[in-house]
Design an enzyme around this catalytic site. Structure first.
Site, short mmCIF file in Angstrom:
data_model
loop_
_atom_site.label_atom_id
_atom_site.label_comp_id
_atom_site.label_asym_id
_atom_site.label_seq_id
_atom_site.Cartn_x
_atom_site.Cartn_y
_atom_site.Cartn_z
N CYS A 1 -3.08 -13.87 -3.68
CA CYS A 1 -2.90 -14.43 -2.33
C CYS A 1 -3.21 -15.93 -2.32
O CYS A 1 -3.44 -16.52 -1.27
CB CYS A 1 -3.78 -13.69 -1.33
SG CYS A 1 -5.56 -13.82 -1.65
N ASP B 1 -6.25 -6.58 -6.59
CA ASP B 1 -5.95 -7.36 -5.38
C ASP B 1 -7.13 -8.27 -5.07
O ASP B 1 -7.87 -8.05 -4.11
CB ASP B 1 -5.67 -6.41 -4.22
CG ASP B 1 -5.21 -7.14 -2.96
OD1 ASP B 1 -4.71 -8.27 -3.09
OD2 ASP B 1 -5.38 -6.58 -1.86
N ARG C 1 0.83 -1.20 0.00
CA ARG C 1 0.00 0.00 0.00
C ARG C 1 0.88 1.26 0.00
O ARG C 1 0.59 2.24 -0.71
CB ARG C 1 -0.93 0.00 1.22
CG ARG C 1 -2.10 -0.96 1.10
CD ARG C 1 -3.10 -0.76 2.22
NE ARG C 1 -2.63 -1.29 3.50
CZ ARG C 1 -2.86 -2.51 3.93
NH1 ARG C 1 -3.55 -3.36 3.19
NH2 ARG C 1 -2.43 -2.91 5.12
N PHE D 1 -11.33 -4.74 -6.21
CA PHE D 1 -11.44 -5.55 -5.00
C PHE D 1 -10.92 -4.71 -3.83
O PHE D 1 -10.08 -5.15 -3.05
CB PHE D 1 -10.64 -6.85 -5.13
CG PHE D 1 -10.92 -7.64 -6.37
CD1 PHE D 1 -12.01 -8.50 -6.45
CD2 PHE D 1 -10.08 -7.54 -7.47
CE1 PHE D 1 -12.25 -9.24 -7.61
CE2 PHE D 1 -10.32 -8.26 -8.62
CZ PHE D 1 -11.41 -9.12 -8.70
N ASP E 1 -15.82 -2.73 -5.38
CA ASP E 1 -15.92 -3.94 -4.57
C ASP E 1 -17.37 -4.41 -4.60
O ASP E 1 -18.29 -3.60 -4.79
CB ASP E 1 -15.47 -3.70 -3.13
CG ASP E 1 -15.11 -4.98 -2.41
OD1 ASP E 1 -13.91 -5.32 -2.37
OD2 ASP E 1 -16.02 -5.65 -1.89
N SER E 2 -17.59 -5.71 -4.39
CA SER E 2 -18.95 -6.25 -4.42
C SER E 2 -19.61 -6.24 -3.04
O SER E 2 -20.74 -6.70 -2.90
CB SER E 2 -18.93 -7.68 -4.96
OG SER E 2 -18.13 -8.50 -4.15
#
Length: 427
Positions: free
Chosen positions: A370, A330, A242, A258, A280-281
């Site tokens: 990830c 991400d 970040r 995301f 984002d959802s």
């Protein structure tokens, strides 16, 4: 926290030196508990100090242990290999506690391990930059299945194996004594617990959970929901990444996909981004992200939010011919194990192909995975394929991983789950 540990000999174990891979004859250790014998030739990973034994490697089991019991791992001839936690319901049927034959697995053993982990974070001076960090990182800190994250004066405990489940109260007592938190909250609700035959648990273990909780990371204040948020409340592993985005954002139009609660977006705004579109959802995550903008006094007029499926949103942005100078991808874990690698590879390629197409010449794509089932090499090949299909030449300018509070044990490469590439598209 730096107290010297006194190890008393076990009532059940005789004192012996640990067996080494070059020993001419196996060392046998007196033990009245259960023993797991590893098939001939399958002990090699243990001799290299990899902490897992898979059920397919078991020659035989003696003593009828219950899940969570400490057992002795032996080679086919009965020679001592390690002390481990047993689990009858997992493909990983044993996770190593100690390689020392004279070790006693008890509360003092765990206090010593936890103290070592805390000391490592102190020595790395991580608290100078953030009051949110990972204090214990499972196998890499010698405590397989145990995750402990700190958010200011709240600790979040996550138990992911039968062995640490057995010692749950002991861990809570030790952490309360060493860290003196206001609250220890348990978030044992990861998908992996089902594979371990463990039920979901989400509750306060010690103390009282504050109504509002935030951490300060590199001078940025971030609200955290440890009870309902993703993972243990926030993505501590991306701290350094970040900060890098913040350094690159000045004067750029930024797209953060995301985005969760807006970590990368906050750094981009502070770094002087012209605009930041975050997608984002999760409506709840976006609400918290907007609150974080307010907490830091950033110019909300530079921030745009979209509550949408990221794949659909990226396609719509492509169709609208929107362009950006810096894009962050991400996504969540697409491949928890190698068995999901093929399907996950397609998903990673799709979003990165769209990302490349949305970049202006000279733009930067910061892309992460990830997924433990996707190796660094495979991830780079996927991104290279996406760039080829997008018809762009991209240069790797940074290869990144998790922050220092997520160490990777050399004998446990699976601990390096987070990998990322920061790429510049040639003009």
């Amino acid at each position: 926290m730096n107290q010297k540990r006194h190890t008393s000999p076990s009532r059940r174990h005789e004192q012996h030196k640990p067996r080494s891979s070059s020993a001419s004859s196996p060392v046998k250790v007196a033990f009245d508990g259960a023993r797991l014998f590893v098939q001939e030739g399958r002990e090699k990973s243990l001799l290299r100090r990899h902490p897992w034994v898979f059920s397919s490697a078991v020659e035989r089991l003696e003593g009828g242990p219950l899940s969570g019991d400490t057992i002795q791992l032996c080679d086919a001839q009965g020679g001592f290999l390690a002390w481990a936690a047993y689990n009858s319901q997992s493909q990983i049927c044993a996770r190593v506690w100690s390689w020392q034959a004279d070790e006693k697995i008890d509360a003092d053993f765990f206090r010593h391990k936890i103290t070592n982990a805390l000391t490592a974070r102190k020595d790395l001076k991580l608290a100078q930059h953030s009051n949110g960090m990972r204090l214990i990182h499972g196998e890499s800190d010698g405590l397989p299945g145990l995750i402990v994250d700190q958010y200011a004066d709240v600790l979040v405990l996550q138990l992911g194996s039968a062995g640490v489940e057995r010692w749950r109260e002991t861990f809570a007592d030790i952490l309360q004594d060493l860290c003196r938190p206001a609250c220890i909250y348990e978030r044992s609700d990861s998908d992996g617990r089902a594979l371990e035959g463990l039920a979901i648990r989400n509750e306060i273990l010690r103390g009282t959970l504050p109504e509002a909780l935030s951490v300060t990371e590199n001078g940025i204040r971030i609200a955290v929901d440890v009870a309902k948020g993703q993972k243990t409340g926030f993505y501590l592993d991306q701290r350094d990444n970040r900060a890098l985005i913040g350094e690159l954002a000045e004067g750029r139009d930024v797209l953060n996909c995301f985005c969760y609660t807006g970590g990368f977006s906050l750094y981009a705004l502070r770094g002087g981004a012209k605009t930041v579109l975050s997608i984002d959802s999760s409506a709840a995550a976006l609400q918290l992200a907007q609150r974080n903008v307010e907490l830091n006094g950033f110019d909300a007029s530079r921030a745009e939010w979209q509550d949408k499926d990221v794949f659909e949103a990226l396609r719509k942005l492509r169709d609208q011919n929107r362009k950006f100078d810096l894009i962050v991808l991400d996504p969540p874990k697409f491949a928890p194990t190698a068995a999901f690698a093929e399907k996950a590879s397609r998903a990673y390629k799709d979003i990165n192909l769209l990302g490349f197409k949305l970049l202006r010449p000279g733009g930067i794509l910061a892309t992460y995975s990830c997924s433990g089932g996707i190796s660094d090499d495979l991830f780079q090949k996927i991104i290279a394929g996406a760039a080829l299909d997008a018809g762009v030449d991209a240069q790797i300018v940074h290869k990144v991983h998790a922050a220092a509070d997520h160490p990777v044990l050399l004998s446990f490469p699976e601990g390096a789950y987070l990998k990322g590439l920061v790429l510049r598209v040639a003009g």
